[in-house]
Design an enzyme around this catalytic site. Structure first.
Site, PDB file in Angstrom:
ATOM      1  CB  ILE A  54      -0.983   0.041   1.197  1.00 58.71           C
ATOM      2  CG1 ILE A  54      -0.257  -0.278   2.513  1.00 58.71           C
ATOM      3  CG2 ILE A  54      -2.142  -0.910   0.991  1.00 58.71           C
ATOM      4  CD1 ILE A  54      -1.118  -0.071   3.740  1.00 58.71           C
ATOM      5  N   GLY A  80       8.582   3.294   0.260  1.00 55.61           N
ATOM      6  CA  GLY A  80       9.460   4.371   0.727  1.00 55.61           C
ATOM      7  C   GLY A  80      10.893   4.019   0.405  1.00 55.61           C
ATOM      8  CG  ASN A  81      13.818   7.059   0.025  1.00 49.23           C
ATOM      9  OD1 ASN A  81      13.495   6.851  -1.145  1.00 49.23           O
ATOM     10  ND2 ASN A  81      13.989   8.254   0.536  1.00 49.23           N
ATOM     11  CG  PHE A  82      15.070   3.489   4.769  1.00 40.25           C
ATOM     12  CD1 PHE A  82      16.248   2.869   5.096  1.00 40.25           C
ATOM     13  CD2 PHE A  82      15.065   4.815   4.426  1.00 40.25           C
ATOM     14  CE1 PHE A  82      17.414   3.577   5.109  1.00 40.25           C
ATOM     15  CE2 PHE A  82      16.227   5.529   4.447  1.00 40.25           C
ATOM     16  CZ  PHE A  82      17.406   4.917   4.789  1.00 40.25           C
ATOM     17  N   GLY A  83      11.851   0.899   2.449  1.00 41.84           N
ATOM     18  CA  GLY A  83      11.092  -0.329   2.392  1.00 41.84           C
ATOM     19  C   GLY A  83       9.653  -0.030   2.094  1.00 41.84           C
ATOM     20  CG  ASP A  84       8.165  -1.854  -0.759  1.00 36.99           C
ATOM     21  OD1 ASP A  84       8.328  -0.734  -1.241  1.00 36.99           O
ATOM     22  OD2 ASP A  84       8.773  -2.866  -1.157  1.00 36.99           O
ATOM     23  CB  VAL A  85       3.695   0.576   3.874  1.00 31.50           C
ATOM     24  CG1 VAL A  85       2.717   0.379   5.020  1.00 31.50           C
ATOM     25  CG2 VAL A  85       4.748   1.598   4.242  1.00 31.50           C
ATOM     26  CE  LYS A 141       8.884   2.751   6.467  1.00 25.04           C
ATOM     27  NZ  LYS A 141       8.477   3.944   5.776  1.00 25.04           N
ATOM     28  CG  ASP A 159       8.061  14.341   5.693  1.00 26.51           C
ATOM     29  OD1 ASP A 159       7.956  15.354   4.977  1.00 26.51           O
ATOM     30  OD2 ASP A 159       8.288  13.210   5.241  1.00 26.51           O
TER      31      ASP A 159
END
Lengths: 434, 338
Positions: free
Chosen positions: A20, A23-28, A43, A135
């Site tokens: 869904i 991101g830079n560090f991984g998916d959700v 995440k 953010d």
């Protein structure tokens, strides 16, 4: 010892559905907890991808777990598998405000007031906890199907992405950034910025929600990065907008952070306070809009593609934790033992040791080998037992004691030969007890 | 808040006494529990105002002093920590604020709270050490304890306690944030007061090495990374010389570090290298260490030639690798029985 009812959490307790977000560090991912049927967002962060100390990540999780507020997505738990950290958070079925904006193009002022009011409530809590979100933007404001508004993506993604962006290339979009964030760096203890930066971003987000995009969105983000601190603050103009919202935005976008109001002051501003009394009707509008949007995206069936394939961590159960690329040779304790033994009189024992031990070391074909040569790569649990028994041998004060221990070692070798894995099992049991 | 304060002219002493009473009334099985929880929350909020002021009032030193006296005299900190679990989620954070503020408060260069803890109520420190055993209060206790060990006497008390070794178990707890928080406490208690730690490590070489080695060999990537990092920090401390001499002579340690070099994780390889290099660079090596190094000479040469140093963005790394490679090439050839 403790937490006896609390079994270690693993990926097996969750049924993972579609991606869904990324991101830079991984998916959700959206997932369902199998023990209580609750929907969650997970995440996945690959911890080996960056050289960052894991401390940066663990501190953020600790912080998240200390937050409990209805206007903030709640943290559930975290577990680790291989190099991945899985952060389980509350799932918000209404998607983000940015999703809603994509569907509706722009939002009516009342709905924006409701969203921004709840954002401010979340910020009051967060700032009271001495935390800066850093953010705030529509993409980080999540909605539930019931029209609840929750701040998301601070900490783990916010803070870490920010420090990482600083290290690598600048990948974020600075449209929402307060001028002092751009000019003064990262945090207040470096003389940088404080929670007032979130207020600026809230002002920009208000413009974004009501017009469809943040100011200057048509320009190259890298270029406006230098413009924001120089330019006068953006203003919301146009006959379509009320004086209330224009005034609210003006307060949020006061350039001097000291003169900029706090979140709890802004809650008293007409723009948000006049909702009192009409709250449920506005909320009903929002709920309907969310439902329509969800229906549409269901109909178009668009699915986000994860940046990293999911199979990578789901089906890796059988995988070895650490593959020894190098076949290290650790035979010294055995060879030393042999050397020492050879000087004693018990030649017969030596011979029997010699056969078994050297087979460990040299030949792969020896049928006598009690432990396969491949496992001689490291100090395998079984070998540990031999080593320990040998240490006990050295502790023996009298010749008779030593002979007995020696005999034990010989017997062990024989038993291990008969039942390969025996010694390993013993060591495993011992380590459980210890 | 100002008018509230006036309408409610409680002295700091009154607040503390009322707080003690309310905390002792907390009972999860009682119908009135919520009422007393709210009462505690209200009183703790008042304590916070005395200590830090609010929008309209600045904190008054004499009020703070009265409050502190009353806290010591009534063993309030003990009562609060012993009943921490019964307080509400937000009240527990206020306990943290009270505790930390009192700790930092100094009179004539000394913290009266530290004296109180060490001389009168060391039980509180023991309770804090055992904090991770409770999922609800583990993080709060951890944070208070870390504030405490900033003071050397308390740090000394903590690492001298047999309970200290519990941390090596706590870091394996299933709740991620409690496990990692315990690690932070473990880390802090071994890194802040250098001289204290150097004595501790010298006196407890065997137990400590066994424990840290176990952590390094853990299956959990986070535990592994954290413990290697801690070891790296200790290794870089010159004060820890006595410990280091033993550590780098022990071939068991060398083996464990060599496994890190061949780990799948790039970061663990790098962390491993930063410890491994000392085994090689040590001028006088033990026979066992020398044996293993020499035996694996070919392996090392092969390994370091393939060692992917470019991905780490570290300019010194190439030099260090070349130096280590050179040292390894100087090692004697071992005749193999084959």
């Amino acid at each position: 010892m403790f937490y006896q009812t609390h079994t270690p959490i693993t990926i097996k307790q969750y049924d993972i559905f579609q991606c869904i977000g990324k991101g830079n560090f991984g998916d959700v991912y959206k997932a369902k907890c199998l023990t209580n049927a609750q929907d969650v967002a997970i995440k996945v962060v690959n911890l080996d991808e960056s050289n960052e100390d894991v401390k940066a990540f663990t501190q953020e999780i600790q912080f998240l777990s200390r937050l409990r507020n209805p206007y903030i997505t709640s943290y559930i738990e975290t577990f680790v598998k291989d190099f991945n950290m899985f952060i389980v958070m509350e799932y918000c079925g209404g998607g983000s405000c940015s999703d809603l904006l994509r569907y509706a193009k722009k939002l009516p002022e009342d709905i924006v007031a409701l969203i921004i009011r709840d954002v401010l409530k979340g910020l009051v809590y967060l700032h009271n906890e001495k935390k800066v979100h850093r953010d705030i933007k529509s993409a980080n404001i999540l909605l539930t199907e019931y029209g609840e508004v929750k701040l998301a993506d601070f900490g783990v993604s916010g803070e870490i992405t920010l420090t990482m962006k600083k290290r690598n290339t600048f990948v974020g979009t600075p449209f929402w950034m307060a001028p002092e964030v751009i000019t003064r760096g990262k945090s207040s203890d470096e003389g940088g910025y404080n929670e007032k930066a979130d207020i600026w971003s809230t002002g920009i987000t208000t413009i974004e929600l009501v017009t469809g995009s943040p100011p200057l969105a048509q320009y190259d983000p890298m270029k406006i990065l230098f413009d924001i601190p120089k330019k006068r603050p953006p203003v919301l103009v146009g006959i379509n907008f009320s004086d209330n919202i224009k005034d609210f935005v003006k307060y949020c976008l006061i350039k001097d952070p000291k003169a900029r109001p706090r979140a709890k002051d802004l809650l008293h501003h007409q723009f948000v306070s006049r909702l009192t009394g009409r709250n449920s009707s506005v909320k009903a509008m929002l709920v309907k809009m969310i439902r329509d949007k969800n229906m549409q995206s269901l109909a178009t069936g668009k699915v986000k593609k994860p940046k990293y394939p999911l199979e990578r961590f789901v089906d890796s159960d059988s995988e070895e934790q650490s593959s020894a690329k190098v076949q290290w040779d650790f035979e010294t304790f055995k060879s030393e033992f042999l050397r020492r033994r050879s000087s004693t009189t018990n030649k017969e024992v030596y011979k029997r040791y010699g056969d078994n031990y050297s087979s460990l070391q040299v030949s792969a074909s020896s049928p006598l080998s009690p432990i396969s040569p491949e496992s001689a790569v490291g100090v395998k649990p079984g070998q540990l037992l031999f080593y320990c028994v040998e240490q006990v041998y050295h502790r023996g004060r009298t010749e008779a004691t030593q002979r007995t221990v020696e005999q034990l070692l010989v017997n062990l070798l024989e038993y291990e030969h008969e039942l390969p894995g025996l010694c390993e099992a013993i060591v495993e049991e011992l380590s459980h007890v210890l | 808040m100002a008018f509230l304060f006036k309408r409610n002219p409680k002295t700091p002493q009154d607040i503390v006494r009322a707080l003690n009473d309310s905390v002792l009334k907390l009972d999860v099985n009682s119908d009135n529990n919520k009422k007393y929880q709210d009462e505690c929350a209200r009183l703790l909020a008042q304590v916070k105002v005395v200590l830090h002021g609010d929008d309209e009032n600045d904190p008054q030193p004499d009020q703070i002093s009265h409050l502190a006296q009353e806290v010591y005299a009534t063993d309030c900190l003990y009562t609060l920590i012993a009943n921490l679990k019964k307080l509400s989620f937000d009240s527990r954070k206020d306990v943290l604020i009270l505790f930390s503020t009192l700790l930092r408060r100094q009179i004539a260069g000394k913290s009266p709270t530290v004296d109180y803890l060490i001389t009168q109520r060391p039980e509180i420190i023991a309770m804090l050490i055992k904090g991770p055993e409770s999922q609800e209060t583990g993080l709060i206790c951890g944070q208070i304890l870390r504030d405490c060990i900033k003071f050397e006497v308390i740090n000394k008390y903590v690492i001298s306690s047999p309970l200290f070794w519990n941390f090596f178990k706590y870091v394996h707890l299933p709740v991620f944030e409690i496990a990692t928080d315990s690690f932070t406490t473990l880390h802090d208690s071994l890194t802040i007061h250098k001289k204290l730690v150097s004595e501790f490590l010298a006196n407890n070489y065997d137990v400590f090495t066994t424990q840290i080695n176990k952590l390094i060999q853990s299956n959990n990537y986070v535990t592994k990374r954290q413990s290697v990092r801690l070891l790296s920090e200790l290794v870089l401390q010159r004060q820890n010389q006595a410990f280091l001499n033993k550590y780098f002579d022990d071939s068991t340690n060398l083996k464990i570090i060599m496994f890190l070099l061949s780990d799948k994780s790039k970061n663990l390889q790098l962390e491993g290298f930063h410890i491994f290099k000392f085994f090689v660079a040590k001028p006088k090596k033990s026979q066992k260490v020398l044996d293993i190094l020499a035996k694996n000479k070919e392996n090392f040469i092969e390994f370091f030639n393939a060692f992917d140093i470019h991905s780490f963005n570290d300019v010194n790394l190439a030099d260090e690798r070349d130096y280590i490679l050179m040292e390894i090439q100087k090692l004697p050839e071992i005749e193999r029985i084959s």
